[in-house]
Write an enzyme that holds these catalytic residues in place. Structure first.
Site, mmCIF file in Angstrom:
data_model
loop_
_atom_site.group_PDB
_atom_site.id
_atom_site.type_symbol
_atom_site.label_atom_id
_atom_site.label_comp_id
_atom_site.label_asym_id
_atom_site.label_seq_id
_atom_site.Cartn_x
_atom_site.Cartn_y
_atom_site.Cartn_z
ATOM 1 N NE ARG A 23 64.856 72.653 21.465
ATOM 2 C CZ ARG A 23 64.648 71.919 22.549
ATOM 3 N NH1 ARG A 23 64.597 70.605 22.449
ATOM 4 N NH2 ARG A 23 64.485 72.473 23.725
ATOM 5 C CD GLU A 28 53.547 72.685 33.368
ATOM 6 O OE1 GLU A 28 53.180 73.597 34.142
ATOM 7 O OE2 GLU A 28 54.256 71.733 33.727
ATOM 8 C CD GLN A 46 32.597 66.496 25.371
ATOM 9 O OE1 GLN A 46 31.848 65.728 25.972
ATOM 10 N NE2 GLN A 46 32.161 67.339 24.459
ATOM 11 C CG ASP A 47 40.420 68.175 25.952
ATOM 12 O OD1 ASP A 47 40.036 68.842 26.928
ATOM 13 O OD2 ASP A 47 41.547 67.672 25.889
ATOM 14 C CG ASN A 48 34.103 70.128 23.190
ATOM 15 O OD1 ASN A 48 34.059 68.914 23.167
ATOM 16 N ND2 ASN A 48 33.290 70.851 23.933
ATOM 17 N NE ARG A 59 32.873 77.825 14.611
ATOM 18 C CZ ARG A 59 32.443 76.806 13.872
ATOM 19 N NH1 ARG A 59 31.389 76.113 14.246
ATOM 20 N NH2 ARG A 59 33.065 76.493 12.754
ATOM 21 C CG HIS A 62 26.371 78.445 21.310
ATOM 22 N ND1 HIS A 62 27.371 77.992 20.484
ATOM 23 C CD2 HIS A 62 25.429 78.965 20.485
ATOM 24 C CE1 HIS A 62 27.048 78.225 19.231
ATOM 25 N NE2 HIS A 62 25.872 78.822 19.203
ATOM 26 C CE LYS A 72 30.988 76.432 26.481
ATOM 27 N NZ LYS A 72 30.413 77.166 25.354
ATOM 28 C CG HIS A 119 31.906 80.981 25.139
ATOM 29 N ND1 HIS A 119 32.195 80.060 24.157
ATOM 30 C CD2 HIS A 119 33.024 81.738 25.293
ATOM 31 C CE1 HIS A 119 33.443 80.244 23.747
ATOM 32 N NE2 HIS A 119 33.957 81.256 24.416
ATOM 33 C CE1 TYR A 132 33.740 73.989 23.712
ATOM 34 C CE2 TYR A 132 34.949 74.667 21.760
ATOM 35 C CZ TYR A 132 33.799 74.173 22.350
ATOM 36 O OH TYR A 132 32.720 73.862 21.575
ATOM 37 C CE LYS A 169 23.419 76.070 18.522
ATOM 38 N NZ LYS A 169 24.090 75.048 19.331
ATOM 39 C CG ASP A 170 24.943 80.501 16.403
ATOM 40 O OD1 ASP A 170 24.412 79.924 17.373
ATOM 41 O OD2 ASP A 170 26.150 80.384 16.133
#
Length: 187
Positions: A23, A28, A46-48, A59, A62, A72, A119, A132, A169-170
């Site tokens: 299947r 985890e 928090q999850d992003n 990206r 940062h 992270k 990162h 993340y 920004k970058d």
């Protein structure tokens, strides 16, 4: 969970085992007890999620400064990325050093990035979905960025056959030579 320290102190590759059958598989992706057993203290708040549709989307690099510095735990849910961290802890013997690691949905590997590191990542294929967990919420007044192509850092980004796709920004990020770190060796 296979937790392997990498060349920069506090940075780990984490490979959750997958249990599969006809299947698909089950795994985890976060297990606090396993991290704690390896000396990693990480309490996500928090999850992003980040979707990049084009190859060569870049990206980063940062970070958030104290008191809102973030650790992270990064993984690719769809696709492959080249993930990079730069040590920006003032008293660290590896200050200014970087490492890169390919993260892929197929492998299921993750990168733990402690506070005190810049990162960033580059997509290696189309439609990369990155998830993340972070241990501090977004605080725009503490965010910072370093140039992805800074000659003093000399990061060996992969050649994906197209110029990097960057945010404004970058494009405006500062140089490492002009950078004054807000981090001591610890958090």
């Amino acid at each position: 969970m296979d937790i392997r320290p990498l060349a920069l102190d506090g940075v780990y590759e984490i490979c959750p085992p997958r249990f599969g059958d006809a299947r698909g598989y089950f795994c985890e992706t976060f297990k606090r007890d396993a991290l704690t057993a390896h000396g990693i203290e990480f309490e996500p708040v928090q999850d992003n999620e980040s979707l990049s549709t084009r190859v060569g989307t870049l990206r980063g690099l940062h970070f958030q400064a104290p008191p809102q510095a973030q650790s992270k735990l990064v993984r690719s849910v769809v696709g492959r990325i080249y993930d990079v961290v730069v040590d920006i802890r003032a008293q660290s013997p590896t200050y200014g050093d970087w490492l890169g690691l390919e993260l892929s949905a197929e492998q299921g590997n993750q990168l733990f990035v402690p506070a005190g590191f810049a990162h960033g990542f580059m997509t290696l294929e189309q439609r990369c979905l990155i998830a993340y967990k972070v241990d501090a919420g977004y605080a725009p007044d503490t965010e910072g960025a370093l140039r992805w192509d800074d000659p003093d850092l000399a990061i060996a980004w992969p050649d994906v056959g197209t110029p990097p796709q960057l945010s404004d920004k970058d494009r405006r990020a500062g140089s490492f030579a002009d950078f004054r770190t807000p981090f001591d060796r610890g958090r």
